[in-house]
Motif scaffolding. Structure first.
Motif, PDB file in Angstrom:
ATOM      1  N   MET A  39      17.127  37.683  79.920  1.00 16.25           N
ATOM      2  CA  MET A  39      18.236  38.622  79.543  1.00 16.25           C
ATOM      3  C   MET A  39      18.053  39.230  78.095  1.00 16.25           C
ATOM      4  O   MET A  39      18.007  40.671  78.126  1.00 16.25           O
ATOM      5  CB  MET A  39      19.678  37.635  79.251  1.00 16.25           C
ATOM      6  CG  MET A  39      20.393  37.127  80.476  1.00 16.25           C
ATOM      7  SD  MET A  39      21.678  36.287  79.855  1.00 16.25           S
ATOM      8  CE  MET A  39      22.543  35.738  81.216  1.00 16.25           C
ATOM      9  N   LEU A  40      17.439  38.624  77.212  1.00 20.89           N
ATOM     10  CA  LEU A  40      17.139  39.208  75.844  1.00 20.89           C
ATOM     11  C   LEU A  40      15.966  40.267  76.189  1.00 20.89           C
ATOM     12  O   LEU A  40      15.909  41.175  75.496  1.00 20.89           O
ATOM     13  CB  LEU A  40      16.500  38.329  75.035  1.00 20.89           C
ATOM     14  CG  LEU A  40      17.417  37.205  74.705  1.00 20.89           C
ATOM     15  CD1 LEU A  40      16.911  36.072  73.803  1.00 20.89           C
ATOM     16  CD2 LEU A  40      18.689  37.741  73.812  1.00 20.89           C
ATOM     17  N   VAL A  41      15.042  39.985  76.854  1.00 17.44           N
ATOM     18  CA  VAL A  41      13.851  41.087  77.305  1.00 17.44           C
ATOM     19  C   VAL A  41      14.495  42.290  77.923  1.00 17.44           C
ATOM     20  O   VAL A  41      14.268  43.586  77.464  1.00 17.44           O
ATOM     21  CB  VAL A  41      12.820  40.345  78.132  1.00 17.44           C
ATOM     22  CG1 VAL A  41      11.772  41.632  78.635  1.00 17.44           C
ATOM     23  CG2 VAL A  41      12.090  39.258  77.312  1.00 17.44           C
ATOM     24  N   SER A  42      15.303  41.937  78.693  1.00 17.91           N
ATOM     25  CA  SER A  42      15.866  43.143  79.653  1.00 17.91           C
ATOM     26  C   SER A  42      16.827  44.059  78.878  1.00 17.91           C
ATOM     27  O   SER A  42      16.664  45.206  78.737  1.00 17.91           O
ATOM     28  CB  SER A  42      16.701  42.622  80.896  1.00 17.91           C
ATOM     29  OG  SER A  42      17.323  43.653  81.593  1.00 17.91           O
ATOM     30  N   PHE A  43      17.602  43.335  77.947  1.00 18.20           N
ATOM     31  CA  PHE A  43      18.365  44.300  77.094  1.00 18.20           C
ATOM     32  C   PHE A  43      17.482  44.945  76.011  1.00 18.20           C
ATOM     33  O   PHE A  43      17.864  46.142  75.591  1.00 18.20           O
ATOM     34  CB  PHE A  43      19.604  43.286  76.531  1.00 18.20           C
ATOM     35  CG  PHE A  43      20.569  42.956  77.067  1.00 18.20           C
ATOM     36  CD1 PHE A  43      21.419  43.940  77.945  1.00 18.20           C
ATOM     37  CD2 PHE A  43      21.023  41.549  77.507  1.00 18.20           C
ATOM     38  CE1 PHE A  43      22.690  43.655  78.641  1.00 18.20           C
ATOM     39  CE2 PHE A  43      21.868  41.233  78.342  1.00 18.20           C
ATOM     40  CZ  PHE A  43      22.637  42.313  78.791  1.00 18.20           C
ATOM     41  N   ALA A  44      16.475  44.340  75.462  1.00 21.88           N
ATOM     42  CA  ALA A  44      15.675  44.896  74.339  1.00 21.88           C
ATOM     43  C   ALA A  44      14.886  46.114  75.253  1.00 21.88           C
ATOM     44  O   ALA A  44      14.858  47.037  74.370  1.00 21.88           O
ATOM     45  CB  ALA A  44      14.630  43.842  73.833  1.00 21.88           C
ATOM     46  N   LEU A  45      14.249  45.920  76.210  1.00 21.47           N
ATOM     47  CA  LEU A  45      13.589  47.275  76.945  1.00 21.47           C
ATOM     48  C   LEU A  45      14.714  48.177  77.385  1.00 21.47           C
ATOM     49  O   LEU A  45      14.276  49.291  76.992  1.00 21.47           O
ATOM     50  CB  LEU A  45      12.933  46.665  78.140  1.00 21.47           C
ATOM     51  CG  LEU A  45      11.704  45.536  77.889  1.00 21.47           C
ATOM     52  CD1 LEU A  45      11.368  45.022  79.310  1.00 21.47           C
ATOM     53  CD2 LEU A  45      10.698  46.182  77.300  1.00 21.47           C
ATOM     54  N   LEU A  46      15.920  47.696  77.683  1.00 22.41           N
ATOM     55  CA  LEU A  46      16.868  49.014  77.906  1.00 22.41           C
ATOM     56  C   LEU A  46      17.231  49.540  76.615  1.00 22.41           C
ATOM     57  O   LEU A  46      17.186  50.663  76.669  1.00 22.41           O
ATOM     58  CB  LEU A  46      18.216  48.418  78.482  1.00 22.41           C
ATOM     59  CG  LEU A  46      19.478  49.167  78.892  1.00 22.41           C
ATOM     60  CD1 LEU A  46      18.816  50.292  79.776  1.00 22.41           C
ATOM     61  CD2 LEU A  46      20.506  48.343  79.156  1.00 22.41           C
ATOM     62  N   GLY A  47      17.202  48.788  75.480  1.00 27.62           N
ATOM     63  CA  GLY A  47      17.515  49.462  74.311  1.00 27.62           C
ATOM     64  C   GLY A  47      16.350  50.676  73.875  1.00 27.62           C
ATOM     65  O   GLY A  47      16.570  51.557  73.409  1.00 27.62           O
ATOM     66  N   ILE A  48      15.446  49.957  74.039  1.00 30.88           N
ATOM     67  CA  ILE A  48      14.128  50.917  73.555  1.00 30.88           C
ATOM     68  C   ILE A  48      14.022  52.074  74.514  1.00 30.88           C
ATOM     69  O   ILE A  48      13.864  53.214  73.876  1.00 30.88           O
ATOM     70  CB  ILE A  48      12.758  50.053  73.905  1.00 30.88           C
ATOM     71  CG1 ILE A  48      12.887  49.057  72.582  1.00 30.88           C
ATOM     72  CG2 ILE A  48      11.663  50.992  73.487  1.00 30.88           C
ATOM     73  CD1 ILE A  48      11.479  47.849  72.847  1.00 30.88           C
ATOM     74  N   ALA A  49      14.412  51.971  75.996  1.00 28.96           N
ATOM     75  CA  ALA A  49      14.327  53.227  76.792  1.00 28.96           C
ATOM     76  C   ALA A  49      15.349  54.079  76.384  1.00 28.96           C
ATOM     77  O   ALA A  49      15.336  55.199  76.710  1.00 28.96           O
ATOM     78  CB  ALA A  49      14.353  52.538  78.209  1.00 28.96           C
ATOM     79  N   MET A  50      16.609  53.583  76.091  1.00 27.56           N
ATOM     80  CA  MET A  50      17.483  54.645  75.666  1.00 27.56           C
ATOM     81  C   MET A  50      17.336  55.518  74.567  1.00 27.56           C
ATOM     82  O   MET A  50      18.026  56.343  74.038  1.00 27.56           O
ATOM     83  CB  MET A  50      18.804  53.648  75.686  1.00 27.56           C
ATOM     84  CG  MET A  50      19.456  53.499  76.769  1.00 27.56           C
ATOM     85  SD  MET A  50      21.034  52.575  76.411  1.00 27.56           S
ATOM     86  CE  MET A  50      21.772  52.350  78.004  1.00 27.56           C
ATOM     87  N   LYS A  51      16.266  55.190  73.694  1.00 28.69           N
ATOM     88  CA  LYS A  51      15.986  56.030  72.609  1.00 28.69           C
ATOM     89  C   LYS A  51      15.898  57.557  73.102  1.00 28.69           C
ATOM     90  O   LYS A  51      16.443  58.258  72.226  1.00 28.69           O
ATOM     91  CB  LYS A  51      14.772  55.534  71.884  1.00 28.69           C
ATOM     92  CG  LYS A  51      15.019  54.218  71.149  1.00 28.69           C
ATOM     93  CD  LYS A  51      13.722  53.602  70.121  1.00 28.69           C
ATOM     94  CE  LYS A  51      13.791  52.890  69.426  1.00 28.69           C
ATOM     95  NZ  LYS A  51      12.555  52.484  68.589  1.00 28.69           N
ATOM     96  N   SER A  52      15.283  57.796  74.123  1.00 28.22           N
ATOM     97  CA  SER A  52      14.958  59.118  74.496  1.00 28.22           C
ATOM     98  C   SER A  52      15.506  59.331  75.938  1.00 28.22           C
ATOM     99  O   SER A  52      15.607  60.619  76.309  1.00 28.22           O
ATOM    100  CB  SER A  52      13.592  59.275  74.423  1.00 28.22           C
ATOM    101  OG  SER A  52      12.914  58.518  75.742  1.00 28.22           O
TER     102      SER A  52
END
Length: 106
Positions: A39-52
């Motif tokens: 869950m933590l990895v999934s949310f972190a990667l989603l957050g990074i991807a949403m930067k752009s």
């Protein structure tokens, strides 16, 4: 690169969604630990991807990957039904995810 991270986030979403089944209500330690980490990895990667990436597109693609992958693994691992309507519905989700990707200029 952000599309790759978004796809990876979706794969981790599949892992935690399926992992929830194995936690048995978070009563089993190691499946619970693995699920929370996914869950933590999934949310972190989603957050990074949403930067752009646009928030609506990124979230819809993330959820779509998770839904389709989790449904397929439910069929394979847990003998959930694989009738024509269910499979067609999954195909519509995949078509929607592809459409969002193609409609996003980033």
């Amino acid at each position: 690169m952000n599309w790759f991270l978004l796809i990876l986030a979706g794969l981790f979403e599949i892992m935690w969604a399926v992992g929830l089944k194995y936690t048995e209500g978070f009563s089993r330690l190691w499946p619970s630990v693995g699920t929370v980490l996914a869950m933590l990895v999934s949310f972190a990667l989603l957050g990074i991807a949403m930067k752009s990436l646009p928030v609506g597109t990124a979230y819809a693609v993330w959820v779509g990957i998770g839904m389709v992958g989790t449904a397929i693994l439910g069929i394979v691992l847990f003998a959930e039904p694989a009738n024509t309507l269910r499979l067609f519905s999954l195909l519509l989700i995949v078509a929607g995810v592809i459409g969002l990707k193609l409609a996003t200029p980033v």
